[in-house]
Design a protein around this motif. Sequence first.
Motif, PDB file in Angstrom:
ATOM      1  N   PRO A  48       8.431  12.097 -58.326  1.00  0.00           N
ATOM      2  CA  PRO A  48       7.771  11.022 -59.083  1.00  0.00           C
ATOM      3  C   PRO A  48       7.317   9.868 -58.183  1.00  0.00           C
ATOM      4  O   PRO A  48       6.548   9.009 -58.603  1.00  0.00           O
ATOM      5  CB  PRO A  48       8.875  10.553 -60.042  1.00  0.00           C
ATOM      6  N   ASP A  49       7.794   9.830 -56.928  1.00  0.00           N
ATOM      7  CA  ASP A  49       7.517   8.702 -56.027  1.00  0.00           C
ATOM      8  C   ASP A  49       6.817   9.213 -54.760  1.00  0.00           C
ATOM      9  O   ASP A  49       6.623  10.413 -54.602  1.00  0.00           O
ATOM     10  CB  ASP A  49       8.847   7.989 -55.689  1.00  0.00           C
ATOM     11  N   PRO A  50       6.454   8.327 -53.836  1.00  0.00           N
ATOM     12  CA  PRO A  50       5.746   8.800 -52.633  1.00  0.00           C
ATOM     13  C   PRO A  50       6.661   9.348 -51.539  1.00  0.00           C
ATOM     14  O   PRO A  50       6.193   9.629 -50.428  1.00  0.00           O
ATOM     15  CB  PRO A  50       5.002   7.546 -52.137  1.00  0.00           C
ATOM     16  N   GLU A  51       7.931   9.512 -51.832  1.00  0.00           N
ATOM     17  CA  GLU A  51       8.838  10.053 -50.801  1.00  0.00           C
ATOM     18  C   GLU A  51       8.565  11.544 -50.613  1.00  0.00           C
ATOM     19  O   GLU A  51       8.156  12.233 -51.543  1.00  0.00           O
ATOM     20  CB  GLU A  51      10.304   9.850 -51.206  1.00  0.00           C
ATOM     21  N   ALA A  52       8.835  12.030 -49.404  1.00  0.00           N
ATOM     22  CA  ALA A  52       8.669  13.466 -49.146  1.00  0.00           C
ATOM     23  C   ALA A  52       9.878  13.948 -48.364  1.00  0.00           C
ATOM     24  O   ALA A  52      10.368  13.259 -47.461  1.00  0.00           O
ATOM     25  CB  ALA A  52       7.400  13.707 -48.333  1.00  0.00           C
ATOM     26  N   ARG A  53      10.350  15.130 -48.739  1.00  0.00           N
ATOM     27  CA  ARG A  53      11.528  15.667 -48.073  1.00  0.00           C
ATOM     28  C   ARG A  53      11.285  17.146 -47.796  1.00  0.00           C
ATOM     29  O   ARG A  53      10.986  17.920 -48.721  1.00  0.00           O
ATOM     30  CB  ARG A  53      12.732  15.468 -49.001  1.00  0.00           C
ATOM     31  N   PHE A  95      -6.919  10.355 -50.119  1.00  0.00           N
ATOM     32  CA  PHE A  95      -6.603  10.039 -51.521  1.00  0.00           C
ATOM     33  C   PHE A  95      -5.477   9.005 -51.546  1.00  0.00           C
ATOM     34  O   PHE A  95      -4.386   9.289 -51.055  1.00  0.00           O
ATOM     35  CB  PHE A  95      -6.118  11.294 -52.271  1.00  0.00           C
ATOM     36  N   PRO A  96      -5.699   7.832 -52.139  1.00  0.00           N
ATOM     37  CA  PRO A  96      -4.644   6.807 -52.138  1.00  0.00           C
ATOM     38  C   PRO A  96      -3.543   7.125 -53.150  1.00  0.00           C
ATOM     39  O   PRO A  96      -3.747   7.914 -54.085  1.00  0.00           O
ATOM     40  CB  PRO A  96      -5.395   5.535 -52.534  1.00  0.00           C
ATOM     41  N   ASN A  97      -2.408   6.484 -52.977  1.00  0.00           N
ATOM     42  CA  ASN A  97      -1.296   6.506 -53.941  1.00  0.00           C
ATOM     43  C   ASN A  97      -0.837   7.909 -54.334  1.00  0.00           C
ATOM     44  O   ASN A  97      -0.775   8.245 -55.513  1.00  0.00           O
ATOM     45  CB  ASN A  97      -1.681   5.741 -55.227  1.00  0.00           C
ATOM     46  N   LEU A  98      -0.543   8.706 -53.357  1.00  0.00           N
ATOM     47  CA  LEU A  98      -0.087  10.068 -53.651  1.00  0.00           C
ATOM     48  C   LEU A  98       1.415  10.100 -53.892  1.00  0.00           C
ATOM     49  O   LEU A  98       2.163   9.360 -53.258  1.00  0.00           O
ATOM     50  CB  LEU A  98      -0.423  10.996 -52.479  1.00  0.00           C
ATOM     51  N   ARG A  99       1.833  10.987 -54.763  1.00  0.00           N
ATOM     52  CA  ARG A  99       3.273  11.235 -54.887  1.00  0.00           C
ATOM     53  C   ARG A  99       3.689  12.251 -53.822  1.00  0.00           C
ATOM     54  O   ARG A  99       2.855  13.018 -53.319  1.00  0.00           O
ATOM     55  CB  ARG A  99       3.607  11.738 -56.273  1.00  0.00           C
ATOM     56  N   GLY A 100       4.949  12.276 -53.483  1.00  0.00           N
ATOM     57  CA  GLY A 100       5.431  13.197 -52.462  1.00  0.00           C
ATOM     58  C   GLY A 100       5.970  14.488 -53.068  1.00  0.00           C
ATOM     59  O   GLY A 100       5.775  14.767 -54.259  1.00  0.00           O
ATOM     60  N   VAL A 101       6.635  15.280 -52.233  1.00  0.00           N
ATOM     61  CA  VAL A 101       7.206  16.561 -52.686  1.00  0.00           C
ATOM     62  C   VAL A 101       8.597  16.754 -52.077  1.00  0.00           C
ATOM     63  O   VAL A 101       8.921  16.159 -51.047  1.00  0.00           O
ATOM     64  CB  VAL A 101       6.328  17.765 -52.250  1.00  0.00           C
ATOM     65  N   ASN A 102       9.370  17.582 -52.721  1.00  0.00           N
ATOM     66  CA  ASN A 102      10.552  18.171 -52.087  1.00  0.00           C
ATOM     67  C   ASN A 102      10.142  19.587 -51.725  1.00  0.00           C
ATOM     68  O   ASN A 102       9.573  20.290 -52.574  1.00  0.00           O
ATOM     69  CB  ASN A 102      11.733  18.231 -53.057  1.00  0.00           C
ATOM     70  N   ALA A 103      10.402  19.997 -50.513  1.00  0.00           N
ATOM     71  CA  ALA A 103       9.892  21.308 -50.116  1.00  0.00           C
ATOM     72  C   ALA A 103      10.854  22.048 -49.194  1.00  0.00           C
ATOM     73  O   ALA A 103      11.560  21.441 -48.384  1.00  0.00           O
ATOM     74  CB  ALA A 103       8.543  21.147 -49.421  1.00  0.00           C
ATOM     75  N   LEU A 104      10.831  23.355 -49.348  1.00  0.00           N
ATOM     76  CA  LEU A 104      11.624  24.245 -48.497  1.00  0.00           C
ATOM     77  C   LEU A 104      10.646  25.116 -47.701  1.00  0.00           C
ATOM     78  O   LEU A 104       9.767  25.765 -48.284  1.00  0.00           O
ATOM     79  CB  LEU A 104      12.512  25.130 -49.374  1.00  0.00           C
ATOM     80  N   VAL A 105      10.805  25.125 -46.374  1.00  0.00           N
ATOM     81  CA  VAL A 105       9.868  25.843 -45.496  1.00  0.00           C
ATOM     82  C   VAL A 105      10.542  27.093 -44.939  1.00  0.00           C
ATOM     83  O   VAL A 105      11.668  27.026 -44.432  1.00  0.00           O
ATOM     84  CB  VAL A 105       9.454  24.934 -44.311  1.00  0.00           C
ATOM     85  N   GLU A 106       9.844  28.219 -45.047  1.00  0.00           N
ATOM     86  CA  GLU A 106      10.360  29.476 -44.467  1.00  0.00           C
ATOM     87  C   GLU A 106       9.207  30.160 -43.744  1.00  0.00           C
ATOM     88  O   GLU A 106       8.053  29.998 -44.133  1.00  0.00           O
ATOM     89  CB  GLU A 106      10.826  30.422 -45.578  1.00  0.00           C
TER      90      GLU A 106
END
Length: 394
Positions: A48-53, A95-106
Amino acid sequence: MFDPSGPVHVVRAPGRVNLIGEHIDYCGLPVFPMALQRGIRMTFQPRPDPEARFINRDPRFAPVTFTVAESIRPAPAGDWGNYVRAAAQAVAQRFPNLRGVNALVETDLPIAAGLSSSSALVVATALAILHANSVTLPALELIELLSRGERYVGTAGGAMDQAIIIGAEAGCAIRIDFHPLRLTPTVVPAGWQFLVAWSLVHAEKSGADRQAYNERTKQCEEAHRLVAARLGRQEDPSYPGLLAAASVEELLDVARATLSGVLLRRFRHVVTEATRVRLAEMAMARGKEGDLTAFGQLLDASHASLRDDYEVSHAELDRLVELAREAGAAGARLTGAGFGGSIVALVRAERAAEVMAALRERFYAPRGVAGDVGQHLFVAESAAGAGVLDSEAV
Ligand code: NG1
């Protein structure tokens, strides 16, 4: 890391093997790669926020957390998270004001093997963030955005990798033209197989290799400037312009009268490699028996040029190329930036098993890699470009 009450999405971005046209994309000259069936798989959920993990399944790569913004501070050079940050910053600038994602990379791609796992990671990240924000970009725009964006990591790279990873078509090799960007597919003939073999030497994109890469981009620019000036074409900003104005033989004559040493060798590689790309594409389009032989000879000539004129090979790459040819490949060469990494070899399909067995016995076994070498040595099956797959339950 995922919220079980919402769906997760999956994006897949393939690695690539460049068949021919090495170290010339940053000169604006066409290249001829294809995407691999192996690649990056990123499972993600919008936040919901611009953080990304980002968490990497491979424990050698520590989790990465940052805020998606127009300017993201990089971690020290060599940190895998910088590829993720590069993509996030590039899309946030668009693109301004993007929300971030939680993501798993494989990934099932060998890392630092010249197969573009890093650009696949950049593309996967960008597609995940765009999808999480319900925005899209036409493929060509996305390629331009991410090829500029990846320079965040400090490499003055061309746009080949992002172009093939986004624009690939299954079953085809793609000629990529730059300025303007254009992708032209050629079907890989039945019976032609491309083998990829990793040299067991990491082609690290940080540190000395990055410096050597960037140095070559500057040498090419300088060689171009001097030859163009000699021809009275100071206004001509590009290698394609030079090649349109004079034949390769004429250009080499002028180069010999103008340049010496390293600059002459770099220039010679660039203009002869450009010719090889054109001939290789034509040979593949015809796809007859003699054309396979011709394509193989072009691979061999490309390797010699990269080794002697461009000086980006490595003894282990030279050895792999030699063994592949001895075992019956029509031709072979280093692929990707070099300094380690992988080779690509063209073989008749019916001889693939024999060539692979020879590489197992004569290259991998003496270097202590016994048993399954499938991670290092495989048949490249031309795959489609990157995309978001259907949503999945957690
Ligand atoms: P790899 O093999 O991924 O380091 C690099 C550049 C390409 C191209 C090749 C050499 C990037 C992202 N990739 O590829 O654009 O110049 O070297 O042909 O910079």
